[in-house]
Write a protein that holds these residues in place. Sequence first.
Motif, PDB file in Angstrom:
ATOM      1  N   ALA A  98       0.833  -1.206   0.000  1.00  0.00           N
ATOM      2  CA  ALA A  98       0.000   0.000   0.000  1.00  0.00           C
ATOM      3  C   ALA A  98       0.868   1.257   0.000  1.00  0.00           C
ATOM      4  O   ALA A  98       0.578   2.233  -0.712  1.00  0.00           O
ATOM      5  CB  ALA A  98      -0.927  -0.008   1.215  1.00  0.00           C
ATOM      6  N   ARG A 119      -0.838   4.646  -0.895  1.00  0.00           N
ATOM      7  CA  ARG A 119      -2.140   4.542  -0.246  1.00  0.00           C
ATOM      8  C   ARG A 119      -1.949   3.915   1.138  1.00  0.00           C
ATOM      9  O   ARG A 119      -0.858   3.490   1.485  1.00  0.00           O
ATOM     10  CB  ARG A 119      -3.108   3.668  -1.071  1.00  0.00           C
ATOM     11  CG  ARG A 119      -3.470   4.235  -2.425  1.00  0.00           C
ATOM     12  CD  ARG A 119      -4.304   5.504  -2.307  1.00  0.00           C
ATOM     13  NE  ARG A 119      -4.804   5.961  -3.596  1.00  0.00           N
ATOM     14  CZ  ARG A 119      -4.128   6.740  -4.433  1.00  0.00           C
ATOM     15  NH1 ARG A 119      -2.889   7.107  -4.120  1.00  0.00           N
ATOM     16  NH2 ARG A 119      -4.671   7.135  -5.577  1.00  0.00           N
ATOM     17  N   LEU A 177      -3.856   1.124   4.125  1.00  0.00           N
ATOM     18  CA  LEU A 177      -4.851   0.082   4.360  1.00  0.00           C
ATOM     19  C   LEU A 177      -5.051  -0.081   5.857  1.00  0.00           C
ATOM     20  O   LEU A 177      -4.128   0.124   6.638  1.00  0.00           O
ATOM     21  CB  LEU A 177      -4.381  -1.261   3.779  1.00  0.00           C
ATOM     22  CG  LEU A 177      -4.277  -1.405   2.265  1.00  0.00           C
ATOM     23  CD1 LEU A 177      -3.716  -2.780   1.925  1.00  0.00           C
ATOM     24  CD2 LEU A 177      -5.622  -1.200   1.583  1.00  0.00           C
TER      25      LEU A 177
END
Length: 213
Positions: A131, A136, A138
């Motif tokens: 991630a 990003r 998680l």
Amino acid sequence: MTAGIVDLTELQRDAFTELVNIGVSKAAASLRKMIGVQVLLSVPAVEIVSQAQAARMIGEREASELVVVQQDFTGAFAGRALLIFPEENGRELVRAVAGEELSAEEVAELEDEALTETGNVILNGCLATMANLLQRTLSMSLPEVRRGDGPRIFQSAGDDSADALVLFLYINFSVRERDIRGYIAMLMDLPALESLKVLIDGFIERAIGETEP
């Protein structure tokens, strides 16, 4: 629904395999800190298959019952991560993690706790690293340990996941000179896989941009 709907291009597959390899390497480093010995993990291939295909692939390779550590993940892409071992390999991993001198009874008593901790380190380390590389984040649920054969493991992954596809990874562990084989499976529905493909494309674009003069 078939896995062909979300076939990865060769470039996407290579990029995803690279992401997984980096994630697994990070997880191995975390496991090494936890148990104080060298841990080697290798991921030779990544495949996208249906749940039925994943169950069949494990069934063809493993005659014994399986032990599974599972965690749900949510965020930029969502699904369920499974760390799967043949039962005897799970016990070998417990001995490698908790100590060589344990009796069979002690291994049995410690098995779920050691597997939960190990699974948490590997799955969390792998997914969090992936991630991060995809820019990003998680969120991960607490790990659970389950047992059963391939069909039971994949069919009981949730009532709403009958159409889920499986990112299936065969992994080799080497811990304290024990060879321990296992699998990582990520169950994801089609929208989640499409989201992941978009993120992989962004990862590829950034990688290409960094290599251009």
